[in-house]
Design a protein around this motif. Sequence first.
Motif, mmCIF file in Angstrom:
data_model
loop_
_atom_site.group_PDB
_atom_site.id
_atom_site.type_symbol
_atom_site.label_atom_id
_atom_site.label_comp_id
_atom_site.label_asym_id
_atom_site.label_seq_id
_atom_site.Cartn_x
_atom_site.Cartn_y
_atom_site.Cartn_z
ATOM 1 N N ARG A 67 3.827 -13.837 -8.774
ATOM 2 C CA ARG A 67 4.483 -13.480 -10.043
ATOM 3 C C ARG A 67 5.995 -13.542 -9.885
ATOM 4 O O ARG A 67 6.535 -13.051 -8.883
ATOM 5 N N VAL A 68 6.659 -14.110 -10.899
ATOM 6 C CA VAL A 68 8.124 -14.132 -10.860
ATOM 7 C C VAL A 68 8.606 -12.721 -11.201
ATOM 8 O O VAL A 68 8.344 -12.219 -12.294
ATOM 9 N N ILE A 69 9.288 -12.086 -10.256
ATOM 10 C CA ILE A 69 9.786 -10.731 -10.547
ATOM 11 C C ILE A 69 11.306 -10.706 -10.724
ATOM 12 O O ILE A 69 11.835 -9.779 -11.322
ATOM 13 N N VAL A 70 11.976 -11.737 -10.190
ATOM 14 C CA VAL A 70 13.421 -11.858 -10.430
ATOM 15 C C VAL A 70 13.696 -13.289 -10.873
ATOM 16 O O VAL A 70 13.255 -14.246 -10.227
ATOM 17 N N ASP A 71 14.406 -13.402 -11.988
ATOM 18 C CA ASP A 71 14.783 -14.719 -12.485
ATOM 19 C C ASP A 71 16.271 -14.635 -12.820
ATOM 20 O O ASP A 71 16.648 -14.056 -13.849
ATOM 21 N N GLY A 72 17.120 -15.148 -11.933
ATOM 22 C CA GLY A 72 18.570 -15.003 -12.128
ATOM 23 C C GLY A 72 18.937 -13.532 -12.124
ATOM 24 O O GLY A 72 18.610 -12.798 -11.205
ATOM 25 N N SER A 73 19.575 -13.086 -13.215
ATOM 26 C CA SER A 73 19.954 -11.666 -13.258
ATOM 27 C C SER A 73 18.900 -10.815 -13.963
ATOM 28 O O SER A 73 19.105 -9.624 -14.178
ATOM 29 N N ASP A 74 17.759 -11.430 -14.317
ATOM 30 C CA ASP A 74 16.721 -10.670 -15.030
ATOM 31 C C ASP A 74 15.656 -10.143 -14.081
ATOM 32 O O ASP A 74 15.145 -10.891 -13.238
ATOM 33 N N TYR A 75 15.293 -8.905 -14.302
ATOM 34 C CA TYR A 75 14.185 -8.316 -13.552
ATOM 35 C C TYR A 75 12.939 -8.367 -14.429
ATOM 36 O O TYR A 75 12.920 -7.821 -15.530
ATOM 37 N N LEU A 76 11.894 -9.031 -13.949
ATOM 38 C CA LEU A 76 10.687 -9.227 -14.752
ATOM 39 C C LEU A 76 9.503 -8.409 -14.236
ATOM 40 O O LEU A 76 8.396 -8.514 -14.765
ATOM 41 N N GLY A 77 9.758 -7.619 -13.215
ATOM 42 C CA GLY A 77 8.666 -6.828 -12.655
ATOM 43 C C GLY A 77 8.654 -5.422 -13.211
ATOM 44 O O GLY A 77 9.365 -5.109 -14.172
ATOM 45 N N LYS A 78 7.824 -4.580 -12.575
ATOM 46 C CA LYS A 78 7.787 -3.173 -12.990
ATOM 47 C C LYS A 78 7.404 -2.306 -11.787
ATOM 48 O O LYS A 78 6.774 -2.813 -10.833
ATOM 49 N N PRO A 79 7.729 -1.019 -11.860
ATOM 50 C CA PRO A 79 7.365 -0.150 -10.743
ATOM 51 C C PRO A 79 5.850 -0.200 -10.531
ATOM 52 O O PRO A 79 5.081 -0.187 -11.499
ATOM 53 N N GLY A 80 5.443 -0.274 -9.300
ATOM 54 C CA GLY A 80 4.010 -0.298 -8.995
ATOM 55 C C GLY A 80 3.444 -1.701 -8.850
ATOM 56 O O GLY A 80 2.263 -1.861 -8.541
ATOM 57 N N ASP A 81 4.281 -2.720 -9.047
ATOM 58 C CA ASP A 81 3.808 -4.098 -8.794
ATOM 59 C C ASP A 81 3.431 -4.293 -7.330
ATOM 60 O O ASP A 81 2.532 -5.067 -7.001
ATOM 61 N N GLY A 82 4.147 -3.632 -6.468
ATOM 62 C CA GLY A 82 3.911 -3.805 -5.031
ATOM 63 C C GLY A 82 2.748 -2.948 -4.557
ATOM 64 O O GLY A 82 2.389 -1.949 -5.192
ATOM 65 N N VAL A 83 2.155 -3.346 -3.435
ATOM 66 C CA VAL A 83 1.038 -2.575 -2.877
ATOM 67 C C VAL A 83 1.331 -2.231 -1.414
ATOM 68 O O VAL A 83 2.158 -2.864 -0.762
ATOM 69 N N PHE A 84 0.593 -1.234 -0.936
ATOM 70 C CA PHE A 84 0.696 -0.845 0.473
ATOM 71 C C PHE A 84 -0.003 -1.886 1.344
ATOM 72 O O PHE A 84 -1.105 -2.334 1.024
ATOM 73 N N LEU A 85 0.639 -2.259 2.433
ATOM 74 C CA LEU A 85 0.075 -3.258 3.341
ATOM 75 C C LEU A 85 -0.478 -2.560 4.581
ATOM 76 O O LEU A 85 0.278 -1.907 5.319
ATOM 77 N N LYS A 86 -1.778 -2.714 4.739
ATOM 78 C CA LYS A 86 -2.418 -2.200 5.949
ATOM 79 C C LYS A 86 -2.154 -3.226 7.044
ATOM 80 O O LYS A 86 -2.704 -4.330 6.987
ATOM 81 N N ARG A 87 -1.273 -2.922 7.957
ATOM 82 C CA ARG A 87 -0.870 -3.937 8.932
ATOM 83 C C ARG A 87 -1.816 -4.001 10.118
ATOM 84 O O ARG A 87 -2.467 -3.005 10.451
ATOM 85 N N GLY A 88 -1.863 -5.175 10.730
ATOM 86 C CA GLY A 88 -2.613 -5.335 11.970
ATOM 87 C C GLY A 88 -1.708 -4.997 13.151
ATOM 88 O O GLY A 88 -0.566 -4.572 12.981
ATOM 89 N N VAL A 89 -2.216 -5.207 14.358
ATOM 90 C CA VAL A 89 -1.355 -4.990 15.522
ATOM 91 C C VAL A 89 -0.415 -6.172 15.655
ATOM 92 O O VAL A 89 -0.627 -7.230 15.067
ATOM 93 N N SER A 90 0.620 -5.985 16.450
ATOM 94 C CA SER A 90 1.618 -7.023 16.622
ATOM 95 C C SER A 90 0.996 -8.301 17.156
ATOM 96 O O SER A 90 0.093 -8.279 17.988
ATOM 97 N N GLY A 91 1.515 -9.413 16.664
ATOM 98 C CA GLY A 91 1.058 -10.698 17.159
ATOM 99 C C GLY A 91 1.775 -11.129 18.436
ATOM 100 O O GLY A 91 1.635 -12.257 18.888
ATOM 101 N N TYR A 92 2.588 -10.236 18.999
ATOM 102 C CA TYR A 92 3.347 -10.589 20.202
ATOM 103 C C TYR A 92 3.070 -9.599 21.314
ATOM 104 O O TYR A 92 3.035 -8.402 21.085
ATOM 105 N N GLY A 93 2.970 -10.061 22.510
ATOM 106 C CA GLY A 93 3.048 -9.224 23.710
ATOM 107 C C GLY A 93 1.960 -8.188 23.841
ATOM 108 O O GLY A 93 1.455 -7.685 22.858
ATOM 109 N N GLY A 94 1.578 -7.861 25.011
ATOM 110 C CA GLY A 94 0.713 -6.709 25.304
ATOM 111 C C GLY A 94 -0.687 -6.769 24.741
ATOM 112 O O GLY A 94 -0.991 -7.426 23.807
#
Length: 471
Positions: free
Chosen positions: A444-471
């Motif tokens: 979804r386009v949320i920024v177009d030039g100086s216009d904000y086209l999104g809204k609070p809550g568009d984003g979601v929590f990311l359940k992350r995996g373990v690091s892809g580097y080292g160990g």
Amino acid sequence: MSTTLIKGGTVITATETMDADVLIDGEKVVALAARGSQKWKGDKEIDAKDKYVLPGGIDVHTHMELPFGGTFASDNFETGTRAAAFGGTTTIIDFAVQAKGGSAMEGYEAWRAKADGNVAIDYGLHMITGDINEQTLKEMDALMGEGVTSFKLFMAYPGVFYSTDGEILRAMQKAAEIGATICMHAENGIAIDVYVEQALKRGETDPIHHALVRKSLLEGEAAHRAIVLAELTGARLYIVHMSAKEALEEVKAARDRGLPIFAETCPQYLYFGLEEMGNGFEGAKYVCSPPMRDRAAGHQEALWKGLATNDLQVVSTDHCPFCFDEHPELGIQKKLGLGDFSKIPNGMPGVEPRFEVTYQGAVNQRGFSVNRFVEIVATTPAKLFGLFPKKGTIAPGTDADIVIFDPKKKHTISVKNQHMRVDYSAYEGLEVTGKVETVLSRGRVIVDGSDYLGKPGDGVFLKRGVSGYGG
Ligand code: DUC
Ligand code: ZN
Ligand code: ZN
């Protein structure tokens, strides 16, 4: 689901530069093809002629609403993530806080409650484990299950977030066992506090003294100690907000020995020095920890070189803004430290300008490839913190988090055109070439030039995996 076609641009990832059209279906990139080679149609079409099509930025170090120094960071999740989007950042990883005597799980839940429903872009959380005990070590398992796969410890701020070497050792042993990453604030806070007390006794109260008491050798010493503890325990270590060349030397040596040690720096250390802190109380605008360093001593050039050679892998921001003048809702912030630099809340605004000022310094001024720029502001952050390949690149199957960037457009960074909830820009008047024009978050386009086209809550929590580097 609707489709979006970004056509005519140059797609640049950490490894490829392609004159290509990008087809998005719903939230995902589904195909790339040589520019104009396919007769694709999109429900929505974006003309990217003469523009770069870049992966959205990932800022792995922010502090929205952080309680600090008797006040709170002035950006909340709504204002801070909207500003991030305007600046070309489509994912942040913020730091939830476990208070001394409190539960880490409760800290995590409190941060989720502040962010969910308010964020403009996707976000993940690290956990500041401010109280390492048996209970906390157990909670680290549960937090891993929630996708909080990195834990920040402080060798600074005695009495607040500080952990002893023994506590660090225990947390690292646990991290090594469960595959978590330890993020470290590496400054010797016990020694620094002695210098603070002595400076104040001598009547040295201006903001510049914040920088002078937090000596670069004490950052180097803490980095060394953290690396030794990581080596002993086998933990993967990520040293945050590096500003001192002595600390970078420690990281280089450890990496040369093959250890899984990583480090980030922040734009403020790449741009500013003691001069900015020395202008009377104006210097409070640049008070953060670790502090700005003496340019003449070569710290800044060492950091740039580290980014060029991959001794440093990431540019994040440590975004932690406080207003210079009294704010109608937040009250007095930076000026809590008038007459006593040690009471100035530590932190600077940065989440919005990061992408553009890093591009300016790295690509325009120092000849980094745009691929390397993408790597340090998006791809490596995603890999190190368990988000790759969903985030951090543009390829079939990735989230369509995309920045359309005009590499020729000149503009001036100023408080007048920024979106962060703070009354100054550290980069006021800096002219840069290259501008974030359009920002897509999961298609979804949320920024177009100086216009904000999104809204609070568009984003979601990311359940992350373990690091892809080292160990
Ligand atoms: N440093 C800062 O400048 N602010 C917040 C926390 C930190 O480590
Ligand atoms: Zn820190
Ligand atoms: Zn921080």
